[in-house]
Enzyme design. Structure first.
Site, short mmCIF file in Angstrom:
data_model
loop_
_atom_site.label_atom_id
_atom_site.label_comp_id
_atom_site.label_asym_id
_atom_site.label_seq_id
_atom_site.Cartn_x
_atom_site.Cartn_y
_atom_site.Cartn_z
N HIS A 141 0.85 -1.20 0.00
CA HIS A 141 0.00 0.00 0.00
C HIS A 141 0.88 1.25 0.00
O HIS A 141 0.69 2.16 -0.82
CB HIS A 141 -0.91 -0.03 1.24
N GLU A 142 1.84 1.27 0.91
CA GLU A 142 2.70 2.45 1.04
C GLU A 142 3.68 2.58 -0.13
O GLU A 142 3.92 3.67 -0.63
CB GLU A 142 3.42 2.45 2.39
N HIS B 132 2.08 4.14 -3.09
CA HIS B 132 2.01 5.61 -3.04
C HIS B 132 3.28 6.22 -3.63
O HIS B 132 3.22 7.13 -4.46
CB HIS B 132 1.86 6.11 -1.60
#
Length: 142
Positions: free
Chosen positions: A71-72, A75
């Site tokens: 998820h990170e 980004h």
């Protein structure tokens, strides 16, 4: 925390396969509170950072490994690939998460507060017990 670092490095390697110009972010475990993690990008300095919540790493390690790390990293990948104006959980981020994992992302975690609270209490009890043992061994416990 070693297995989280390994999973992070593997995820960054996958990101680099997808986008050869990918600059791997730095990793720390300084996130606190209800956030599982966060990604920060300074496109001016070229410094990228991912931070994970150590309490969640201990309480829900599989979720952190399988969901939060990609998820990170997604980004960071989305910003590096499409620019700093991309929406945090917009179509670019969704595409990057999917490319990293082969799955449809969920924007936020639903880790139970009870799990995290129990882990926090266990940590405090362990620290207190260790300190009491150290005091006892030094003759300071009365």
């Amino acid at each position: 925390m070693n297995r989280f670092k390994i999973a992070f490095e593997e995820c960054c390697a996958k990101a680099q396969e997808l986008y050869p110009q990918f600059i791997a972010p730095q990793l720390d475990f300084n996130t606190t509170g209800q956030a599982a993690g966060w990604a920060r990008c300074n496109t001016t300095t070229g410094i990228y950072r991912v931070s994970l919540n150590k309490t969640f790493c201990l309480a829900v390690p599989q979720d952190m490994l399988e969901d939060t790390i990609p998820h990170e990293v997604a980004h960071i990948l989305a910003i590096q690939r499409y620019g700093k104006e991309v929406r945090a959980h917009g179509k670019e981020w969704i595409a990057m998460f999917g490319a990293l994992t082969g799955r449809v992302p969920s924007r936020c975690h639903d880790y139970g507060r009870e799990e995290v609270a129990a882990q926090s209490v266990a940590k405090k009890l362990t620290t207190t017990a260790e300190q009491m043992l150290a005091d006892l061994l030094q003759g300071d416990l009365k």
